[in-house]
Scaffold this active site. Structure first.
Site, PDB file in Angstrom:
ATOM      1  N   ASP A 182       0.841  -1.202   0.000  1.00 49.74           N
ATOM      2  CA  ASP A 182       0.000   0.000   0.000  1.00 49.74           C
ATOM      3  C   ASP A 182       0.871   1.244   0.000  1.00 49.74           C
ATOM      4  O   ASP A 182       1.282   1.739   1.051  1.00 49.74           O
ATOM      5  CB  ASP A 182      -0.913  -0.004   1.230  1.00 49.74           C
ATOM      6  CG  ASP A 182      -1.947   1.114   1.168  1.00 49.74           C
ATOM      7  OD1 ASP A 182      -2.072   1.745   0.106  1.00 49.74           O
ATOM      8  OD2 ASP A 182      -2.625   1.359   2.173  1.00 49.74           O
ATOM      9  N   HIS A 215       3.890   5.750   4.374  1.00 47.60           N
ATOM     10  CA  HIS A 215       3.143   6.132   3.174  1.00 47.60           C
ATOM     11  C   HIS A 215       1.851   6.900   3.433  1.00 47.60           C
ATOM     12  O   HIS A 215       1.147   7.242   2.476  1.00 47.60           O
ATOM     13  CB  HIS A 215       2.840   4.888   2.334  1.00 47.60           C
ATOM     14  CG  HIS A 215       1.809   3.985   2.930  1.00 47.60           C
ATOM     15  ND1 HIS A 215       2.139   2.938   3.762  1.00 47.60           N
ATOM     16  CD2 HIS A 215       0.457   3.970   2.848  1.00 47.60           C
ATOM     17  CE1 HIS A 215       1.042   2.321   4.141  1.00 47.60           C
ATOM     18  NE2 HIS A 215      -0.005   2.928   3.605  1.00 47.60           N
TER      19      HIS A 215
END
Length: 914
Positions: free
Chosen positions: A257, A462
């Protein structure tokens, strides 16, 4: 076709009430509430007050601790007994002082097994604690991902009871053979620190190969914005941690992800012992469907890694039949390979596999009409794929996610902190290494640097560096940057003082001079500010040098600096007319009188756009925002000259931006400097607006060039295909350039990442104003600098790369009264195509230095690395600082001979003499 099931996430849920028999309430239920995240030992010592099912708690971001006293009925002897808990928020069960299980409705885990068969001899009374965070898995938005968080949201306890679990309805719990989740080494470190008992169990499972550490990096990092060196440190810190704690490094890069993948990643993976890569995020593409699920990915240097995208296009499957069949149908590489992964469990936000999922997977292990499904390991999956890989296709270049491209700009202060702290740690390492080499008494601050690097790497997670995080995380991230700046400044000062003691020589008189330290590997001639230097008023002066050099500052900026080895005294002061020529955006390149801006156009044009994405507010900017462009033209303060000549000329003005924001800008032109700087300050108070600055240039090219980690790549300036226009907003690091043969214009920046080049317009994305998940995102004072650089020839020959480094790594001016310093340079590289990026102490080797270089032009070249350090041995090494086989480098008179192919990264170990 065979599937290899792997689990994604942390916790799970089982909520089918038909599985439960008799039930009874807790003997006692009480709670206390705190705005802080506190450890268990502190929590259990608090004063608890009564609570009951149906009560609500909050507001958002609070933490509630529940004390649950249970008394199991004697009649339940021989039964499997569960504790059922259903509430909003994210819960965790503590038993005997240890965290044992998560409880979340969103993650489908609402029961905890107390005993599988209650014995009469077992205690029938026990106490559990439930730690409940007042937020959901994805924050606390008001019904959508565009809405801001609800600060007053309440969280309700809807069930708390003991139940008999009917095993005759639900067959025997499937033991989880392999746990595959933590990509994040940082997570292991947190578990080790906060939950040592749980961590000891993890280590036992790793030894039994029942828990497989995957990932290879310190956190599940952003794949676009960290610098090349930051990405190296993500792998270095992660792999060293795995080796130290679990006795092995990761052979797969597990990054399910993140918001795109840099074309430099394959080389970095290979340099860190990784040849396999798994992700699935490109299945989120908004426009184009990626054409492969199993393929070789080739980076800009030619390095290749075997890459697998699970064909189910998810990292959160539930193990249902339709998902298995979808995985078969979707696989775009059937016939080339016959195996694939199915990632099951609640992965996004945490959840892990539930009992139902595990049972489904067990039943489908060998069922007629379905593919064979087995729980296995990443190594076994990739080993099979490698055997089947002869017919696989190769994808060359970046893996660009056609979504979430607002994350290149959101939370500008986080992005500025990242760039600044990358520079700070670079400079501290360079100066500390040189101090060690010059003076045996100086101790390299290895442990302090590791701590600062880990803070920086944590912020590159992230959802942090991209800005898609809640307000509490933003506050933590900014505090980490403050800590890096504070400690970094002290470490830099200590290294500089040590260098000065070693290099300065006493001299007669008290003539004031200044030492200029250059942490970049090439000679520089620049105007420096005298602000902060004793006896000076902040006026600029000219300095030159590479390494460390003495400069005597002139008493007034009207005077030129004394002659240096680069002949800087021959610079002619700028006239006011020449400055205004630049300010009116008629950028003429020296010696060719070519205009950079087309007739009728204006450079440095600010534009404001409406910015309301469809769903993911902080993450996304949609292509339709381009239809709402409004030039910013409302002048608050007219242009005025602030420095009229000498070594520096400048002018300033102010603009009204939107309804509530203001922008003040100083435009600066320095002697000998080939670019024009725009020092910008913005008071930003907008909502769902996007601010950009545009430079229409008199250049025609079908491609623009963008700096990425350790190199650059080209992207189209046209929208011929859907693949082209899906890149309406892209990312770059310190520069982008649009060139035709013999001429071009570059745009440099010191902390921005979002950019675009469409037709002949270069655009830099400056500020956004999303409202979810942080309602206050970017509402603040901002300061940043960008620059425009017209140039003759190619951007490589014109020195665009070096100029962008110079703007991001300013010279260090240090007062040095009553002493003299001979010009001293620690390193030099013979080819301008090769950048010496990093100088640091090897870990954990004492007087061994690591230097890292890369080829920046996209060429094949031989370069000589020279150093004044006392080197006795040199050898090539990988990115984990392990010596390469047959990697010894001869120490010749010209230095060390290094061979580069385009964008190759080389690391060298230099063993110093005592």
């Amino acid at each position: 076709m065979k599937f290899w099931g792997t689990s994604e996430g942390k916790r799970g849920r089982l909520s089918d009430h038909r599985l439960f028999g008799d039930c009874c309430p807790p003997a006692s239920l009480s709670f206390f509430q705190t705005p802080r995240r506190i450890p268990y030992d502190e929590a259990v010592g608090q004063e608890f007050r009564p609570a009951k099912v149906g009560d609500s708690f909050g507001p958002t971001w609070e933490t509630c601790w529940f004390k649950v006293e249970l008394s199991i009925p004697q009649a339940w002897a021989g039964q499997e007994v569960h504790f059922v808990w259903e509430s909003d928020g994210e819960g965790m069960v503590w038993r005997d002082g240890q965290p044992v299980q998560g409880l979340t409705k969103e993650g489908e885990k609402t029961s905890y097994i107390l005993t599988s068969s209650l014995k009469e001899s077992e205690p029938h009374s026990l106490t559990l604690y439930v730690e409940l965070a007042c937020n959901g898995l994805f924050g606390a938005g008001k019904g959508s991902m565009i809405a801001p968080p609800d600060p007053d949201r309440r969280f309700t306890l809807s069930k708390a009871e003991l139940v008999i679990f009917n095993r005759d309805v639900y067959e025997l719990l499937v033991d989880l053979e392999i746990l595959l989740d933590m990509a994040q080494a940082q997570q292991f470190e947190w578990v080790r620190t906060w939950y040592p008992g749980l961590y000891a169990q993890i280590q036992e499972f790793v030894a039994k190969e029942q828990f497989i550490p995957v990932g290879g990096t310190w956190v599940e990092m952003d794949g676009n914005l960290p610098s090349g060196e930051s990405m190296v440190r993500q792998f270095l810190q992660g792999q060293l941690f795995f080796q130290e704690q679990f006795g092995r490094i990761c052979s797969e890069f597990w990054l399910p992800d993140t918001f795109g993948y840099s074309a430099q990643l394959p080389q970095l993976m290979r340099g860190c012992g990784i040849r396999r890569f798994l992700t699935q995020k490109l299945s989120w593409n908004l426009v184009n469907t990626f054409p492969h699920h199993t393929f070789f990915w080739e980076g800009i240097d030619g390095s290749r890694v075997l890459t697998h995208f699970p064909p189910g296009d998810s990292y959160g499957m539930h193990g249902r039949v339709e998902e298995i069949l979808k995985t078969v149908k979707n696989n775009k590489d059937k016939g080339c390979v016959n195996h694939s992964a199915l990632l099951f469990g609640f992965g996004d936000g945490g959840g892990g596999p539930t009992q139902k999922m595990l049972d489904r997977m067990k039943r489908m292990s060998d069922t007629d009409g379905l593919p064979r499904v087995q729980i296995s390991t990443p190594d076994r999956l990739f080993s099979v794929l490698e055997k089947e890989s002869s017919q696989l296709c190769t994808w060359v270049g970046e893996l660009f996610l056609e979504l979430h491209n607002g994350t290149y700009t959101t939370q500008a202060q986080i992005k500025k902190g990242n760039r600044e702290c990358e520079r700070i740690l670079h400079d501290v390492e360079v100066l500390s290494t040189l101090a060690v080499a010059r003076g045996s008494a100086f101790q390299y601050p290895a442990s302090q640097l590791q701590r600062l690097w880990r803070l920086l790497l944590l912020n590159q997670f992230h959802d942090v560096l991209p800005g898609s995080c809640i307000q509490l995380v933003v506050e933590d991230a900014l505090q980490y940057y403050t800590e890096i700046r504070r400690v970094g400044a002290r470490l830099q000062e200590e290294a500089v003082q040590s260098l000065c003691r070693e290099l300065l020589q006493p001299k007669a008189g008290s003539t004031e001079s200044t030492l200029v330290l250059n942490t970049l590997p090439w000679e520089r001639t620049e105007v420096i500010s005298r602000t902060g230097l004793p006896g000076h008023d902040g006026a600029p002066d000219l300095a030159s040098g590479g390494g460390l050099r003495e400069v005597r500052l002139s008493p007034s900026y009207w005077n030129r600096a004394p002659q240096t080895s680069l002949g800087s005294s021959h610079c002619t002061p700028f006239s006011t007319a020449f400055l205004l020529f630049f300010l009116h955006c008629c950028f003429s390149v020296p010696l060719c009188s070519r205009e950079s801006v087309p007739d009728g156009c204006y450079a440095n044009q600010f534009a404001l756009f409406d910015d309301v994405p469809l769903y993911w507010d902080a993450w996304d900017v949609m292509d339709y925002h381009l239809e709402t462009r409004k030039p910013v033209t409302m002048l608050l303060k007219p242009l005025e000259i602030t420095l009229a000549g000498g070594l520096r000329g400048s002018a300033s003005f102010s603009l009204q931006i939107g309804k509530s924001s203001t922008l003040t800008q100083e435009i600066i032109l320095d002697a000998t400097c080939p670019y024009l700087r725009f020092l910008t300050q913005v008071e930003w108070k907008e909502a769902h607006k996007f601010l950009k600055v545009e430079f229409p240039v008199q250049v025609r090219s079908t491609n623009a060039t963008y700096e990425i980690q350790f190199g650059h790549l080209q992207r189209p300036t046209h929208w011929n295909t859907s693949w082209d226009w899906a890149r309406f907003e892209v990312w770059a690091h310190k520069w982008l350039d649009l060139s035709e043969h013999g001429f071009g214009v570059a745009l440099l920046n010191d902390c921005k990442y979002g950019a675009s080049a469409h037709g002949n317009i270069l655009s830099l994305s400056l500020l956004r104003a999303p409202k979810s998940p942080d309602a206050t995102a970017d509402i603040a004072h901002h300061q940043f600098t960008y620059a425009v650089m017209p140039h003759l020839g190619s951007f490589q020959d014109a020195g665009v790369i070096q100029c962008a480094y110079n703007m991001n790594f300013p010279l260090h001016a240090v007062p040095a009264s009553s002493a003299q310093c001979p010009a001293w340079s620690a390193f030099s590289v013979s080819s301008p195509a090769v950048v010496l990026e990093t100088v640091k102490q090897a870990s954990p080797r004492g007087r061994t230095v690591v230097v890292r270089l890369y080829e920046a032009h996209g060429s094949t070249v031989v370069a000589w690395l020279q150093t004044s350090l006392p080197v006795k041995e040199a050898m090539l090494c990988d990115l984990l600082e392990r010596p390469a086989a047959q990697g010894s480098l001869p120490l010749e008179q010209r230095g060390m001979r290094l061979s580069f192919t385009p964008f190759r990264v080389l690391s060298i170990l230099l063993v110093l003499r005592q």
